[in-house]
Design an enzyme around this catalytic site. Structure first.
Site, PDB file in Angstrom:
ATOM      1  CE1 TYR A 300       2.340   4.956  -5.643  1.00 42.01           C
ATOM      2  CE2 TYR A 300       1.918   3.646  -7.591  1.00 42.01           C
ATOM      3  CZ  TYR A 300       1.460   4.287  -6.461  1.00 42.01           C
ATOM      4  OH  TYR A 300       0.118   4.257  -6.173  1.00 42.01           O
TER       5      TYR A 300
ATOM      6  CB  CYS B 154      -4.880   3.464  -3.951  1.00 37.57           C
ATOM      7  SG  CYS B 154      -5.792   4.917  -4.459  1.00 37.57           S
ATOM      8  CG  HIS B 155      -1.591   1.477  -2.536  1.00 39.92           C
ATOM      9  ND1 HIS B 155      -2.127   2.697  -2.210  1.00 39.92           N
ATOM     10  CD2 HIS B 155      -0.544   1.735  -3.341  1.00 39.92           C
ATOM     11  CE1 HIS B 155      -1.426   3.647  -2.796  1.00 39.92           C
ATOM     12  NE2 HIS B 155      -0.462   3.105  -3.487  1.00 39.92           N
ATOM     13  N   GLY B 156      -5.069  -1.903  -2.932  1.00 39.32           N
ATOM     14  CA  GLY B 156      -5.688  -3.201  -2.703  1.00 39.32           C
ATOM     15  C   GLY B 156      -6.024  -3.534  -1.252  1.00 39.32           C
ATOM     16  N   PRO B 169      -2.732  -3.542   2.640  1.00 43.34           N
ATOM     17  CG  PRO B 169      -1.957  -1.850   1.211  1.00 43.34           C
ATOM     18  CD  PRO B 169      -2.884  -3.043   1.265  1.00 43.34           C
TER      19      PRO B 169
END
Lengths: 433, 190
Positions: A300, B154-156, B169
């Site tokens: 991950y 979650c991933h900004g 992203p």
């Protein structure tokens, strides 16, 4: 190793009757009793047996759980609570299964590191190694599918995020990624339809793993076991029969391993899980911090480390490629390592690279559990580079530039010193056989 | 017995024809087993959804479920709209409107992300285009990210007040679903 002395003697009339019709007892006796194992194996060689037992534990407990579990979006979450609270011994069997998944990965990672340290992937064991990587892949798929089944928030969003990885294929052929993702989901979002098929496949895959394990052991018993010196077995005196010697040692390792296993099962069954998974799945709310189970964290971290576009490849597709490559690269290890010496014991530079690689994997695991912010992103990128550098730079280059330490002439010499023969005292018991 | 000398002879033909027949048969048998996993007729039936906008005050937002996906409906304030229009000239990560009612090549201006005459209403599929999480920013207390729109934890990924990806992203702007105004205070999605 394929040709060793067989001592099987059917004694009873029944045994003789079977031996002439289906000599399965003879086969088992030859492979698991008479089978010669190098006499210098250490405890790192007990994980093969431990992993076999782990697989059996998962299959047995899993079959029981399937008798009480409801694979539907409406019932799944509650049926798990039903198993834990109402079903007789359900709390214990469910814990064995959930903790068992983690322990399975503990054992498999130690088993893989053992192989990397002692060069167990080198000729003639390439096929053995490659089969092992396929088992690892199948284990990852099974664990991912199984984690969906409790249908809590982490289950739901873990499935959403991981299946969405395929949507990055839209960049290669527009529409292909979406088509694959909707095919996996059976709808336009993760739903009960998805849960149902995941349950079906989660039940199937362990039996695929079982088949692969049979091939893995077959390949092992053709090439014979590697050993801490990495030297080939040269004489029968350098081996001991599997039973009782290797089996007894396996039993000691297994006892220690299952002590830790039981400690988690009985004293902290939820320690390796996530509190968020005790909230029923809700397609409208994403938990603030989604993390996979600990055993996927290094991969991950690699997925999230690619935050920049690489030429025409976007960061999203780049992350997916990096993550998949991190596993797939293991398939090529037998051909990436150029050294003729197997064991890191005699490879001073490789030994340093190996331990740095172990550190890299642990660091990536820790970084994978952190939010996607600085400074974690920088260090994820640093260790992602280190991860691939181990395989693509250290393995091929060290084999060419490194001067290995002098190898003992044989396993016997490494065990008894360079005197060559057997010191009188040491030979004692086993050689009398 | 001249046939033995013929090349290709009748046996070769039969082997090729037989194998081809078996291959086509196998492929047509496999397909139903693959296709059964695709969205079924129930999921495909394009459910449309009518939403009453009257209770949504300026600055508020609601989430409705359409085809199993969350749809964000936001009544934007004047400042939010002005900011989105000003940002039309900014460098956008994704230059396309992603408005399913408009052609694919439409530029990502604020005007092309909403319906003419109803510019304060922003209707979006509330799924982050990165890996499918639901971005934060619907509730008043949520963090809305650096551009005041939505933020995916979650991933900004940061989205602006027109739902355009500005940082992080995610590869695409949030999708605008097909919808129409039935009256000034009612829309039909789908």
């Amino acid at each position: 190793m394929a040709h060793h002395e067989l001592t099987y003697q059917p004694k009873s009339r029944m045994a003789k009757w079977w031996d002439e019709r289906l000599p399965i007892a003879r086969l088992m006796h030859g492979q698991f009793v008479d089978f010669p194992t190098p006499r210098n194996l250490n405890y790192m060689w007990t994980f093969g047996g431990i992993l076999t037992v782990c697989l059996i534990v998962q299959i047995v407990t899993g079959i029981v759980l399937a008798m009480h579990y409801q694979p539907s979006a409406a019932e799944a979450f509650n049926s798990l609570q039903h198993i834990k609270r109402d079903v007789n011994y359900g709390w214990m069997i469910q814990s064995f299964h959930a903790v068992g998944a983690s322990m399975f990965f503990v054992a498999v990672y130690l088993h893989i590191f053992r192989g990397l340290y002692y060069g167990s992937y080198k000729a003639p064991r390439e096929v053995l190694w490659v089969l092992g990587v396929f088992i690892f892949l199948a284990m990852m798929a099974t664990a991912f599918l199984g984690y969906a089944l409790p249908w809590g928030q982490m289950s739901f969003w873990g499935v959403t995020v991981i299946t969405n990885l395929f949507s990055s294929l839209n960049e290669i052929i527009p529409g292909m990624g979406t088509a694959i993702v909707e095919w996996l989901w059976g709808g336009y979002a993760v739903s009960g339809v998805t849960l149902n098929r995941f349950f079906s496949l989660h039940y199937l895959l362990p039996f695929v793993i079982f088949g692969l394990v049979v091939l893995h052991i077959w390949a092992l018993h053709v090439a014979g076991q590697n050993n801490p010196t990495g030297l080939d077995v040269k004489a029968k005196s350098e081996t001991v029969p599997m039973y009782p010697f290797a089996i007894a040692k396996d039993a000691v390792g297994m006892f220690a391993f299952f002590l830790v296993f039981a400690w988690f099962v009985f004293f902290m069954p939820d320690y390796l899980g996530h509190a968020d998974n005790y909230t029923p799945a809700n397609p409208l709310v994403t938990p603030p911090h989604i993390v996979p189970e600990w055993y996927f964290l290094p991969f991950y971290a690699i997925l999230r480390a690619i935050t920049f576009d690489i030429g025409p490849i976007s960061s999203k597709l780049g992350g997916v490629i990096a993550m998949i490559s991190a596993v797939v690269i293991l398939l090529f290890v037998p051909w990436l390592d150029t050294s003729r010496v197997r064991s890191a014991k005699y490879r001073p530079l490789y030994k340093i690279a190996f331990w740095f690689f172990v550190f890299t994997c642990v660091a990536l695991g820790w970084l994978g559990s952190k939010p996607a912010e600085q400074p974690y992103v920088f260090w994820s990128q640093f260790f992602t580079f280190a991860y691939f550098a181990f395989f693509l730079i250290a393995m091929p280059v060290l084999g060419l530039i490194e001067t290995p330490k002098p190898l003992p002439k044989s396993i016997t010499e490494s065990v008894f010193g360079s005197g060559g023969g057997m010191p009188a005292g040491a030979a004692a018991a086993p050689e009398k056989r | 017995m001249a046939s033995e000398a013929e090349d290709p002879n009748r046996r070769d033909f039969l082997v090729v024809a037989g194998n081809a027949f078996a291959a086509v048969g196998a492929a047509s048998l496999i397909w139903p087993f693959v296709a059964q996993m695709n969205p079924d007729a129930g999921a495909k039936a394009l459910a449309s959804l009518e939403v009453d906008l009257a209770p949504i005050k300026e600055g508020q937002a609601i989430t409705v479920l359409w085809r199993g996906k969350p749809v964000f409906i936001r009544n934007r304030t004047k400042e939010e709209r002005d900011k989105a229009i000003a940002d039309d000239k900014a460098v956008l990560q994704d230059p396309f409107a992603r408005n399913l009612s408009l052609p694919d090549s439409t530029p990502a201006t604020d005007a092309d992300r909403v319906k003419a005459g109803h510019e304060q209403w922003l209707v979006l599929v509330g799924i982050c285009t990165h890996l499918g999480c639901i971005p934060k920013g619907q509730s008043m207390s949520d963090t809305k990210g650096e551009f005041g729109g939505w933020f995916c934890p979650c991933h900004g990924s940061h989205y602006d007040t027109a739902g355009r990806i500005r940082k992080g992203p995610a590869p695409r702007n949030l999708d605008v679903p097909p919808y129409a105004f039935l009256s000034d205070s009612k829309i039909k999605i789908g």
